[in-house]
Design an enzyme around this catalytic site. Sequence first.
Site, mmCIF file in Angstrom:
data_model
loop_
_atom_site.group_PDB
_atom_site.id
_atom_site.type_symbol
_atom_site.label_atom_id
_atom_site.label_comp_id
_atom_site.label_asym_id
_atom_site.label_seq_id
_atom_site.Cartn_x
_atom_site.Cartn_y
_atom_site.Cartn_z
ATOM 1 N N PHE A 211 0.866 -1.173 0.000
ATOM 2 C CA PHE A 211 0.000 0.000 0.000
ATOM 3 C C PHE A 211 0.899 1.217 0.000
ATOM 4 C CE2 PHE A 211 -1.766 3.342 2.687
ATOM 5 C CZ PHE A 211 -3.049 3.506 2.194
ATOM 6 N N GLU B 197 5.144 9.688 0.581
ATOM 7 C CA GLU B 197 6.184 10.137 -0.356
ATOM 8 C C GLU B 197 7.259 10.887 0.426
ATOM 9 O OE1 GLU B 197 4.315 12.489 -3.397
ATOM 10 O OE2 GLU B 197 3.061 10.810 -4.056
ATOM 11 N N GLN C 149 14.859 -2.021 31.811
ATOM 12 C CA GLN C 149 15.471 -1.470 33.034
ATOM 13 C C GLN C 149 15.539 -2.538 34.130
ATOM 14 O OE1 GLN C 149 16.688 1.461 32.833
ATOM 15 N NE2 GLN C 149 17.315 1.836 34.942
ATOM 16 N N ILE C 150 14.464 -3.298 34.275
ATOM 17 C CA ILE C 150 14.431 -4.331 35.323
ATOM 18 C C ILE C 150 15.507 -5.392 35.057
ATOM 19 C CG2 ILE C 150 13.007 -6.225 36.281
ATOM 20 C CD1 ILE C 150 10.559 -4.322 35.959
ATOM 21 N N HIS C 151 15.804 -5.636 33.791
ATOM 22 C CA HIS C 151 16.836 -6.624 33.452
ATOM 23 C C HIS C 151 18.254 -6.051 33.538
ATOM 24 C CE1 HIS C 151 13.461 -9.011 31.940
ATOM 25 N NE2 HIS C 151 14.268 -10.043 31.930
ATOM 26 N N GLU D 34 1.171 4.599 10.463
ATOM 27 C CA GLU D 34 -0.304 4.661 10.469
ATOM 28 C C GLU D 34 -0.811 5.786 11.374
ATOM 29 O OE1 GLU D 34 -2.562 1.178 10.112
ATOM 30 O OE2 GLU D 34 -0.941 0.059 9.151
HETATM 31 C C1 FAD Z 1 8.624 1.072 9.006
HETATM 32 C C2 FAD Z 1 7.594 1.955 8.347
HETATM 33 C C3 FAD Z 1 6.602 1.367 7.591
HETATM 34 C C4 FAD Z 1 5.661 2.175 6.900
HETATM 35 N N1 FAD Z 1 4.750 1.576 6.065
HETATM 36 C C5 FAD Z 1 4.021 2.377 5.212
HETATM 37 C C6 FAD Z 1 3.224 1.794 4.160
HETATM 38 O O1 FAD Z 1 3.125 0.562 4.034
HETATM 39 N N2 FAD Z 1 2.597 2.608 3.302
HETATM 40 C C7 FAD Z 1 2.652 3.971 3.393
HETATM 41 O O2 FAD Z 1 2.057 4.664 2.556
HETATM 42 N N3 FAD Z 1 3.397 4.562 4.386
HETATM 43 C C8 FAD Z 1 4.082 3.799 5.292
HETATM 44 N N4 FAD Z 1 4.861 4.380 6.278
HETATM 45 C C9 FAD Z 1 4.913 5.832 6.374
HETATM 46 C C10 FAD Z 1 4.332 6.373 7.659
HETATM 47 O O3 FAD Z 1 2.923 6.283 7.636
HETATM 48 C C11 FAD Z 1 4.854 7.814 7.825
HETATM 49 O O4 FAD Z 1 6.220 7.700 8.153
HETATM 50 C C12 FAD Z 1 4.111 8.562 8.899
HETATM 51 O O5 FAD Z 1 2.790 8.838 8.493
HETATM 52 C C13 FAD Z 1 4.801 9.895 9.239
HETATM 53 O O6 FAD Z 1 5.134 10.609 8.115
HETATM 54 P P1 FAD Z 1 6.631 11.189 7.939
HETATM 55 O O7 FAD Z 1 7.576 10.073 8.203
HETATM 56 O O8 FAD Z 1 6.713 11.870 6.621
HETATM 57 O O9 FAD Z 1 6.791 12.232 9.090
HETATM 58 P P2 FAD Z 1 6.329 13.770 9.010
HETATM 59 O O10 FAD Z 1 4.928 13.860 8.533
HETATM 60 O O11 FAD Z 1 7.369 14.540 8.281
HETATM 61 O O12 FAD Z 1 6.378 14.159 10.546
HETATM 62 C C14 FAD Z 1 7.585 14.544 11.223
HETATM 63 C C15 FAD Z 1 7.194 14.940 12.638
HETATM 64 O O13 FAD Z 1 6.295 16.069 12.594
HETATM 65 C C16 FAD Z 1 5.084 15.744 13.260
HETATM 66 N N5 FAD Z 1 3.969 16.396 12.570
HETATM 67 C C17 FAD Z 1 3.669 16.368 11.239
HETATM 68 N N6 FAD Z 1 2.555 17.081 10.996
HETATM 69 C C18 FAD Z 1 2.129 17.561 12.190
HETATM 70 C C19 FAD Z 1 1.026 18.363 12.602
HETATM 71 N N7 FAD Z 1 0.104 18.786 11.732
HETATM 72 N N8 FAD Z 1 0.913 18.649 13.917
HETATM 73 C C20 FAD Z 1 1.834 18.206 14.816
HETATM 74 N N9 FAD Z 1 2.893 17.456 14.488
HETATM 75 C C21 FAD Z 1 3.046 17.126 13.197
HETATM 76 C C22 FAD Z 1 4.982 14.219 13.198
HETATM 77 O O14 FAD Z 1 4.129 13.709 14.198
HETATM 78 C C23 FAD Z 1 6.431 13.820 13.379
HETATM 79 O O15 FAD Z 1 6.766 13.875 14.737
HETATM 80 C C24 FAD Z 1 5.735 3.577 7.038
HETATM 81 C C25 FAD Z 1 6.715 4.169 7.851
HETATM 82 C C26 FAD Z 1 7.640 3.371 8.496
HETATM 83 C C27 FAD Z 1 8.708 4.036 9.327
#
Ligand code: FAD
Length: 384
Positions: A126, A130, A331-333, A358
């Site tokens: 899925f 980007e 921590q406990i370990h 998610e």
């Molecule tokens: C291992 C892994 C598996 C994944 N699998 C999938 C997948 O199968 N398909 C897919 O499409 N995506 C996938 N993702 C993507 C994932 O959903 C995104 O990484 C996530 O939604 C956060 O987006 P970002 O990494 O661009 O962080 P950003 O959106 O750049 O956020 C950076 C920081 O800013 C904060 N932030 C951003 N906007 C706001 C706001 N409006 N208010 C307050 N704080 C904010 C965030 O909480 C975070 O702390 C995956 C990610 C990982 C790491």
Amino acid sequence: MDFSLTPEERQIRDTVRAFIEKEVMPLEPEVLRNEREGRPGLEPDILRDLRAKARKSGFWGINTPEEYGGAALGPIMSAIIAMEIGRTFVPFSFGGSADNILYAGTEEQQQRYLLPTIEGERRSCFAITEPGAGSDARNIRTKAVRDGSEWVISGEKTFITGGNEADFVMVFAVAEEHGVTCFLVDREMGWKSEPIPTMGQWGPASLVFEDVRVPEENILGELGKGFELAMQWIGQGRYMIPARAIGSAERMVQMAIDYAKIRKSMGQTISNYQAIQWMIADSQVEIEAAKWLTLYAAWRVGQGLDARHASSIAKLNGAVMANQVVDRVLQIHGGMGYTKELPIERWYRELRLLRIFEGTDEIQRRTIARNLIKGHARLGLIGE
Ligand SMILES: Cc1cc2nc3c(=O)[nH]c(=O)nc-3n(C[C@H](O)[C@H](O)[C@H](O)COP(=O)(O)OP(=O)(O)OC[C@H]3O[C@@H](n4cnc5c(N)ncnc54)[C@H](O)[C@@H]3O)c2cc1C
């Protein structure tokens, strides 16, 4: 208000628990060894055999409709089963499931994508995220341009779970003036993937689309209605994330109790110290709270009620809980918790993801607060 399980539900839970203990947990040392030597934790053949064995016991398509060969056990049982599976760190799940949005496919799409995915013959992924659009998913830039009876897709996706192994992708792209649309794109149509090393074991991939030509009939759902499908996919099982974490947290707290009872310091077992006892007590309190929030969200889904608010609460709470519990258990370990001899550091790395994917913690908080401020959800209601 009845919190009990029916005898049938209890039997299903006990059977899954027995299966996990007998068939899956014994693979844990092998998983640790493989990962430490840079190989995947579980060979695909072993996973296939395990799933086939589970299928013989009736565990196939836990939440898949019966007309598609599934067991259709419903959201509450799915959550309870996820809690049982979460007790092991072996990367196992029962087979026979497919992404919920594939059911929105035409008859032909269901034959080509949905049914083989349920059977485990094809693997999906899925892709909405980007490099420039994660939390801000509405800002995606991948383009789909019409050319006769085809669409030409260009752009880059990142962090796509299973993206390096998938046979096809459900990719979200902006289709000219129609807006975000979901396309089913076979790997043979030309997209490329590259694994992204992470601190955990669920390695995602980046996907590159360079003028990938996709026939019109591969649009999933309606042109311009992709964002709704994406939200439906993300919403399908948000309660499943904390569910699995609850199983892991319970297993780890048990490890901490067992260790505290034998580890001596200053002439006593550490279980005698209040500092250790409070970590154990706080962990159970948080696990129980997460359990009931998760089951409530699953119950709402099962009742056909709007579960978005409850699922955000459950996901935020469960992700934070799991990270607090694993930290306390480590921590406990003491020093042993930090070594690779025990699986705690592995859980520590893996569970960190829960606060990110998610919907990050911050995005869940944003959703919860906005629902309350705008009046989509209200405080103080029970049973509605
Ligand atoms: C291992 C892994 C598996 C994944 N699998 C999938 C997948 O199968 N398909 C897919 O499409 N995506 C996938 N993702 C993507 C994932 O959903 C995104 O990484 C996530 O939604 C956060 O987006 P970002 O990494 O661009 O962080 P950003 O959106 O750049 O956020 C950076 C920081 O800013 C904060 N932030 C951003 N906007 C706001 C706001 N409006 N208010 C307050 N704080 C904010 C965030 O909480 C975070 O702390 C995956 C990610 C990982 C790491």
